[in-house]
Design an enzyme around this catalytic site. Structure first.
Site, mmCIF file in Angstrom:
data_model
loop_
_atom_site.group_PDB
_atom_site.id
_atom_site.type_symbol
_atom_site.label_atom_id
_atom_site.label_comp_id
_atom_site.label_asym_id
_atom_site.label_seq_id
_atom_site.Cartn_x
_atom_site.Cartn_y
_atom_site.Cartn_z
ATOM 1 N N HIS A 42 -0.646 3.377 -3.801
ATOM 2 C CA HIS A 42 0.175 3.166 -2.590
ATOM 3 C C HIS A 42 0.437 1.216 -2.995
ATOM 4 C CE1 HIS A 42 -0.474 6.154 -0.181
ATOM 5 N NE2 HIS A 42 -1.687 6.386 -0.721
ATOM 6 N N MET A 43 1.550 1.583 -2.802
ATOM 7 C CA MET A 43 1.425 0.001 -2.767
ATOM 8 C C MET A 43 0.697 -1.665 -2.188
ATOM 9 S SD MET A 43 5.880 -0.191 -2.605
ATOM 10 C CE MET A 43 5.831 -1.943 -2.814
ATOM 11 N N THR A 44 0.242 -1.027 -1.090
ATOM 12 C CA THR A 44 -0.739 -1.683 -0.512
ATOM 13 C C THR A 44 -1.913 -1.151 -0.473
ATOM 14 O OG1 THR A 44 -0.777 -0.827 2.091
ATOM 15 C CG2 THR A 44 1.429 -2.378 1.987
ATOM 16 N N HIS B 5 -2.150 10.808 4.804
ATOM 17 C CA HIS B 5 -3.192 10.843 5.991
ATOM 18 C C HIS B 5 -3.305 11.737 6.648
ATOM 19 C CE1 HIS B 5 -2.736 6.249 4.090
ATOM 20 N NE2 HIS B 5 -1.948 6.448 5.417
ATOM 21 N N ARG C 274 -4.912 4.552 8.083
ATOM 22 C CA ARG C 274 -5.050 4.547 7.053
ATOM 23 C C ARG C 274 -6.017 5.354 5.964
ATOM 24 N NH1 ARG C 274 0.805 2.965 6.474
ATOM 25 N NH2 ARG C 274 1.397 2.173 9.152
ATOM 26 N N ASN D 7 3.660 8.466 -4.371
ATOM 27 C CA ASN D 7 3.605 7.655 -3.103
ATOM 28 C C ASN D 7 3.675 8.491 -1.422
ATOM 29 O OD1 ASN D 7 3.031 5.921 -1.029
ATOM 30 N ND2 ASN D 7 3.775 4.182 -2.085
ATOM 31 N N TYR E 160 5.159 -5.194 1.459
ATOM 32 C CA TYR E 160 5.929 -4.557 0.558
ATOM 33 C C TYR E 160 6.404 -5.324 0.067
ATOM 34 C CZ TYR E 160 3.964 -0.730 3.727
ATOM 35 O OH TYR E 160 3.514 0.043 4.336
ATOM 36 N N ASP F 281 -1.802 20.521 -0.126
ATOM 37 C CA ASP F 281 -1.789 22.219 -0.861
ATOM 38 C C ASP F 281 -1.284 22.339 -1.877
ATOM 39 O OD1 ASP F 281 -3.568 22.969 0.912
ATOM 40 O OD2 ASP F 281 -2.617 23.737 2.352
#
EC number: 4.2.1.10
Length: 163
Positions: free
Chosen positions: A100-102, A80, A111, A74, A22, A87
């Protein structure tokens, strides 16, 4: 116009946890950068972080009472498996961008599946802290397009009423 940024579990630990994944930037620094860019573009922005699924659901739902025009989220690990977050996003029916950073597709198999990617305007992954900036650029574009469409519709309606 107002944008709400929601950070999920463990993002308060940015700069400390898994720096190899990260990076060293802290969440506060990401928020400051986003705030500066939003202000430069005439947008109000607010931030929320929680490690708890129900609190994130509440934050999404409260967007309706806070005059929020769009959400950048995020959900972190909740991406997941949280049907509740999915909802809530569907319920508020606001433009939403998933961040998402990755690159989640390049990580562990669990993931690879996002429960919200098919209901959001778009997903940005894999650019580290810059993922948030890209998400903000996209949200500003979406909200400006919505604003222009509403203005054009109002103008057309006004012209129709004159006839």
């Amino acid at each position: 116009m107002k944008i709400k940024v929601i950070h999920g579990p463990n993002l308060n630990m940015l700069g400390i946890r898994e720096v190899n994944l990260y990076g060293p930037m802290k969440l506060e620094d990401i928020n400051k950068n986003m705030e500066a860019f939003a202000k430069q573009n005439g947008f109000e922005i607010e931030f929320y972080q929680s490690n708890h699924e129900g609190d994130i659901v509440d934050a999404i739902q409260e967007s309706l009472n806070e005059n929020v025009d769009g959400i950048i989220i995020n959900p972190a690990a909740l991406t997941h498996y949280s049907v509740a977050i999915r909802d809530a996003i569907k319920a508020v029916n606001l433009p939403t961008i998933e961040i998402h950073m990755t690159n989640t597709a390049a990580r562990e198999e669990f993931r690879h599946k996002s429960l919200i990617s098919d209901i959001v305007a778009g997903t940005i992954t894999g650019f580290g802290p810059f993922s948030y900036h890209l998400g903000l650029i996209a949200m500003i574009q979406i909200l400006n397009e919505i604003k222009m469409a509403k203005e054009a519709q109002a103008k057309a309606q006004a012209q129709a009423n004159k006839q």
